[in-house]
Design an enzyme around this catalytic site. Structure first.
Site, mmCIF file in Angstrom:
data_model
loop_
_atom_site.group_PDB
_atom_site.id
_atom_site.type_symbol
_atom_site.label_atom_id
_atom_site.label_comp_id
_atom_site.label_asym_id
_atom_site.label_seq_id
_atom_site.Cartn_x
_atom_site.Cartn_y
_atom_site.Cartn_z
ATOM 1 N N CYS A 38 93.228 -61.267 36.025
ATOM 2 C CA CYS A 38 93.239 -62.649 36.525
ATOM 3 C C CYS A 38 94.198 -63.492 35.697
ATOM 4 O O CYS A 38 93.855 -63.964 34.612
ATOM 5 C CB CYS A 38 91.834 -63.245 36.513
ATOM 6 S SG CYS A 38 91.790 -64.940 37.154
ATOM 7 N N CYS A 62 93.003 -67.057 35.124
ATOM 8 C CA CYS A 62 91.951 -67.183 34.101
ATOM 9 C C CYS A 62 92.535 -67.033 32.698
ATOM 10 O O CYS A 62 92.170 -67.750 31.786
ATOM 11 C CB CYS A 62 90.874 -66.107 34.263
ATOM 12 S SG CYS A 62 90.385 -65.758 35.933
ATOM 13 N N ASP A 63 93.411 -66.071 32.513
ATOM 14 C CA ASP A 63 93.803 -65.677 31.153
ATOM 15 C C ASP A 63 95.249 -65.977 30.780
ATOM 16 O O ASP A 63 95.603 -65.943 29.604
ATOM 17 C CB ASP A 63 93.581 -64.156 30.982
ATOM 18 C CG ASP A 63 92.117 -63.773 31.151
ATOM 19 O OD1 ASP A 63 91.259 -64.616 30.825
ATOM 20 O OD2 ASP A 63 91.830 -62.660 31.617
#
Ligand code: NAP
Length: 346
Positions: A167, A170-171
């Site tokens: 992701c 997300c990261d």
């Protein structure tokens, strides 16, 4: 009273942000929800209590946590909030969840829901050992799992925060990926979107695609080709991920010539699709061709079966964020509450 003879107002299946948010709202609406949080499997890339956030290190984009929070700690807080208002969770020890260790995630004695029978009312939800639970309303929030290549070092480095992730949103903004050369595997819309996003932080982003043509929509594909920070490596598959504690690169194989090469990298992102965790619903309610639950109205949570509500990544193939899943969990609980009230079952 045995599980079989008691009828729940609402059962929630799933314990990611959607499931726990549905539990918080349902509990506060006095519905006394019962949650099947899922049992961890031997393969950590499959559905587990807490969902995909259990595989994430720092969550920095969830509003309200300016310092960031780890995925497991965040899910534990969601869970505690649900329990505080009367949520019950099916565990090895009955409905007595151990939430005493807030930052260590879960007690790991939670139960799976193995199958459901939506042809009967109240609905029947089968727990482990085929124990039957009956419920008037059902909220499905089982999420989806990112697809992985299945390479040993890929899984190891993903679990340890070693620079492998499924992701980018997300990261990708984490300091560890800044000004590094990164790569995204895949050639669909997700891969292009993730690669474009990563160009904000990376010095360069490679897309590694197994064919000589992108699957992504034309406009997205053109965006990838036009981005000066992006380079597409055609006809390549990743056959190994290199690095001990932190990724140092990948080993590639050319799908046409069979030639092998090494690509040094500071991060690897998988963009090869997701699989919704809905196999246990097949034949029971309407799913799309990829297995995502179909909603009757995209702004609500009602599914094709009255009294069954869907929330989170098992419904949503576009956004897949903790915050959007939580919002959908809230909607599912409110829709369930309204439906139960209309039917005189609340
Ligand atoms: P997808 O369209 O199924 O694409 C998956 C990509 O990964 C494909 O390019 C596929 O290669 C590749 N792939 C699959 N397994 C692989 C493997 N084992 N090794 C190497 N490569 C592999 O999935 P998605 O991109 O997640 O999109 C899912 C749906 O959401 C699509 O309908 C998409 O249009 C939509 N979506 C839309 C947007 C948007 O409009 N902004 C954003 C994201 C997603 P092949 O091409 O060779 O099969």
């Amino acid at each position: 009273m045995s599980e079989a003879s008691k009828v729940e107002k609402v059962i929630i299946v799933g314990s990611g942000p959607a499931g726990w948010t549905a539990a918080i709202y349902a509990a506060r609406a006095d519905l006394n929800p019962l949650v099947f949080a899922g049992r961890p499997k031997r393969d950590p890339e499959t559905i587990m209590p807490g969902g995909q956030l259990m595989l994430t290190t720092d969550v920095e984009n969830y509003p309200g946590f300016p310092e960031g929070i780890t995925g497991p700690a965040m899910m534990s807080r969601f869970e505690q909030q649900g329990v505080r208002f009367g949520t019950r969770i099916v565990t090895d020890d009955g409905f007595n969840p151990d939430v005493s260790n807030p930052d260590d995630g879960h007690s790991y004695s939670y139960h799976d829901c193995r199958r459901v029978d939506l042809s009967q009312r109240p609905f029947v939800v089968y727990g482990e050992d085929d124990t039957e639970y009956r419920t008037h309303a059902l909220i499905i929030a089982t999420g989806a799992t990112a697809n992985w290549l299945g390479l040993e070092n890929e899984g190891r480095l993903a679990r340890s925060g070693g620079g492998v992730s499924a992701c980018a949103v997300c990261d990708g903004a984490l300091p560890t990926f800044r000004n590094k050369e990164l790569a995204v595997v895949g050639g669909g819309d997700s891969a292009v979107e993730e690669a474009s996003y990563l160009t904000k932080f990376a010095s360069k982003v490679y897309m590694i695609h197994r064919r000589d043509e992108l699957r992504a929509s034309k406009i997205m594909a053109q965006r990838a080709m036009d981005n000066p920070k992006m380079e597409i490596l055609w006809n390549k598959i990743v056959i190994d991920v290199l690095g001990d504690d932190m990724i140092s690169g990948v080993k590639l194989k050319d799908t046409k010539t069979g030639d092998e090469s090494t690509l040094p990298l500071g991060g690897l992102f998988l963009g090869i699709g997701h699989t919704p965790a809905t196999a246990f619903l097949e034949g029971q309610l309407e799913l799309d061709e990829k297995g995502y639950i179909k909603l009757k109205d995209p702004y609500r949570a009602h599914t094709s079966v009255e009294g069954v509500f869907g929330a989170g990544d098992c419904v949503d193939k576009v956004y897949r964020q903790a915050i959007t899943a939580a919002g959908m969990g809230c909607k599912a609980a409110i829709d369930a509450e309204h439906w139960l009230s209309e039917k005189g079952l609340a």
